[in-house]
Design a protein around this motif. Structure first.
Motif, short mmCIF file in Angstrom:
data_model
loop_
_atom_site.label_atom_id
_atom_site.label_comp_id
_atom_site.label_asym_id
_atom_site.label_seq_id
_atom_site.Cartn_x
_atom_site.Cartn_y
_atom_site.Cartn_z
N GLU A 1 0.51 -1.37 0.11
CA GLU A 1 -0.32 0.13 0.07
C GLU A 1 1.05 1.39 -0.07
OE1 GLU A 1 -3.30 0.53 0.13
OE2 GLU A 1 -3.21 -2.13 -0.46
N VAL A 2 0.50 2.45 -0.81
CA VAL A 2 1.61 3.39 -0.99
C VAL A 2 0.42 3.83 -0.91
CG1 VAL A 2 2.64 4.76 -3.00
CG2 VAL A 2 2.92 1.98 -2.62
N GLU A 3 1.49 5.23 0.01
CA GLU A 3 1.15 6.41 0.27
C GLU A 3 2.22 7.44 -0.10
OE1 GLU A 3 -2.38 6.32 3.91
OE2 GLU A 3 -1.56 8.03 3.09
N ALA A 4 1.98 8.46 -0.67
CA ALA A 4 3.04 9.23 -0.87
C ALA A 4 2.90 10.69 -2.46
CB ALA A 4 4.36 8.58 -2.11
N HIS A 5 4.01 11.48 -1.82
CA HIS A 5 3.85 12.96 -2.28
C HIS A 5 3.27 13.00 -3.84
CE1 HIS A 5 2.79 17.09 -3.48
NE2 HIS A 5 3.90 16.74 -4.24
N ALA A 6 4.19 11.71 -4.31
CA ALA A 6 3.67 11.63 -5.66
C ALA A 6 4.62 9.79 -6.17
CB ALA A 6 5.32 12.15 -6.83
N VAL A 7 3.77 9.28 -6.51
CA VAL A 7 4.35 8.29 -7.81
C VAL A 7 5.40 8.25 -8.97
CG1 VAL A 7 4.17 5.67 -7.38
CG2 VAL A 7 3.52 7.24 -5.68
N VAL A 8 5.94 7.10 -9.19
CA VAL A 8 6.39 7.48 -11.06
C VAL A 8 7.61 5.91 -10.78
CG1 VAL A 8 8.14 7.98 -12.50
CG2 VAL A 8 7.61 9.77 -10.83
N VAL A 9 5.93 5.18 -11.33
CA VAL A 9 6.28 4.00 -11.21
C VAL A 9 6.78 3.57 -13.48
CG1 VAL A 9 5.32 1.44 -11.89
CG2 VAL A 9 4.31 3.17 -10.62
N ALA A 10 8.02 2.47 -13.43
CA ALA A 10 8.74 1.95 -14.33
C ALA A 10 8.64 0.32 -13.99
CB ALA A 10 10.25 3.20 -14.58
N GLY A 11 8.68 0.28 -13.18
CA GLY A 11 8.64 -0.34 -13.03
C GLY A 11 7.29 -1.84 -12.45
N VAL A 12 7.25 -2.64 -10.81
CA VAL A 12 6.23 -3.14 -11.05
C VAL A 12 5.50 -2.54 -9.79
CG1 VAL A 12 5.12 -5.76 -10.68
CG2 VAL A 12 6.90 -5.31 -12.16
N LEU A 13 4.30 -2.07 -9.83
CA LEU A 13 3.81 -1.98 -8.09
C LEU A 13 2.11 -2.74 -8.72
CD1 LEU A 13 3.03 -0.46 -5.81
CD2 LEU A 13 3.08 1.70 -7.82
#
Lengths: 104, 257
Positions: B63-75
């Motif tokens: 579970e992700v909480e963040a200001h911003a999330v940049v995904v190039a992999g697997v989430l």
């Protein structure tokens, strides 16, 4: 080789495993199990049982440390727990409470 | 490509960033107030006040909480970002996204729900529930809920449809498409009504025949009263479906999953 760095504001509560070097500037709680080198820097806090090849401690470690090769306590570090390693280095000014087992 | 450059740059200056290297696996909770680059694996939960970067080799099952999330992999897991969620080409994300801004690049894989509402989505969800439960309350709560939903998801629906098209709820999506068609008609109601009347109803054809008899009403004037009367009815009919319509996909999916 990409180094793993736990930054100063990071808190990890859980288990860290792996086979690469680890630099701790933040807080790690739980358990750390590595086959490489761990550096706990001045701002680093480790409240965990640590299993590694070598460890260098500048900051704080609370928990048992098992190093298969070497454990090095630098000056101004604080370590509370047992250390088990074939080679243990404790620098002048280091604070340590616990037992040392160098039988390997 | 720009992101990989960013990655390398920030890896080179690691004092400002935390890096989880490719050989590292963390299971547990990670929290902090700085950027986190994941090239290894994190299982559990991530809570950041800065940006979470997931490198192409990185895997985050949390579970992700963040200001911003940049995904190039697997989430894998639900993502809540206060600013922006970006899925680059090659990224895989399975889970719900809640963020005011979402970017999905071509080549990214995504399955899950998207909510692009503001900072207060849980109350809105409650309002929707309340609106469903009380038919009387639907008009009050339906409007404010429907409008932001109507503005934002329009951008996101194509990727959502792409990603989940094969797997889930084909009939419902067909409904949504039909309803979308309806809304198109609604926006051009004035034009559509005239054309419909000309084609379907024989009466407008009769009207111009009548109009010459009274000299006051020119053909233009004859059309206007005829045009004014139906549009309210048509507008009422068509206003209702959008209210009920637009929340539906979001509502249903959010509550079912």
């Amino acid at each position: 080789m990409a180094n793993t760095v736990i930054g100063s504001t990071i808190v990890i509560d859980g288990e860290i495993t792996g086979d690469e070097d680890l630099v701790v500037r933040g807080t790690v709680k739980g358990r750390v199990s590595l086959r490489e080198h761990i550096t706990v820097e001045d701002s680093g806090v480790v409240e965990a049982n640590v299993d590694t090849a070598t460890i260098t401690i500048f900051g704080r470690v609370t928990g048992d440390v098992h190093a298969t090769e070497r454990a090095e306590l630098k000056s101004n570090c604080r370590v509370v727990g047992d250390i088990r390693a074939p080679r243990v280095l404790i620098a002048d000014g280091a604070s340590f409470k616990g037992s040392v087992d160098m039988d390997g | 490509m720009a992101t990989t450059r960013q990655h390398t740059n920030q890896v080179q200056t690691p004092e400002t960033a935390t890096v989880i290297g490719p050989g590292i696996r963390i299971s547990g909770r990670v929290s902090g107030a700085e950027d986190l680059h994941v090239e290894g694996r994190i299982d559990g939960a991530v809570n950041l006040s800065e940006t979470l970067y997931i490198a192409p080799a990185g895997i985050v099952a949390a579970e992700v909480e963040a200001h911003a999330v940049v995904v190039a992999g697997v989430l894998v897991g639900n993502v809540t970002a206060r600013d922006c969620v970006t899925l680059h080409a090659g990224a895989k994300l399975v889970g719900d996204i809640h963020a005011p801004r979402i970017v999905i690049a071509d080549g990214a894989a995504f399955r899950g729900n998207i909510r692009m509402g503001g900072e207060v989505p849980p109350p809105r969800a409650e309002q929707r529930q309340a609106a469903r439960g009380r038919p009387g309350g639907a008009s009050r709560f339906g409007r404010p809920a429907a409008r932001p939903a109507a503005q934002t998801p329009a951008r996101v629906e194509p990727p959502r449809a792409r990603a989940s098209e094969a797997r889930s709820e084909a009939p419902r999506r067909d409904e949504a498409r039909q309803e979308d068609d309806v809304t198109v008609v609604v926006r051009h109601a004035a034009v559509a009504d005239e054309s419909e009347r000309r084609t379907r109803r024989p009466t407008p054809v009769a009207e111009p025949a009548r109009t010459p008899e009274p000299p006051r009403a020119p053909p233009v004037g004859a059309r206007e009263p005829g045009a004014k009367a139906p549009p309210p009815a048509a507008a009422e009919k068509k206003k209702l479906p959008p209210r009920a319509r637009i929340p539906k996909p979001g509502k249903r999916r959010v509550h079912r999953r």
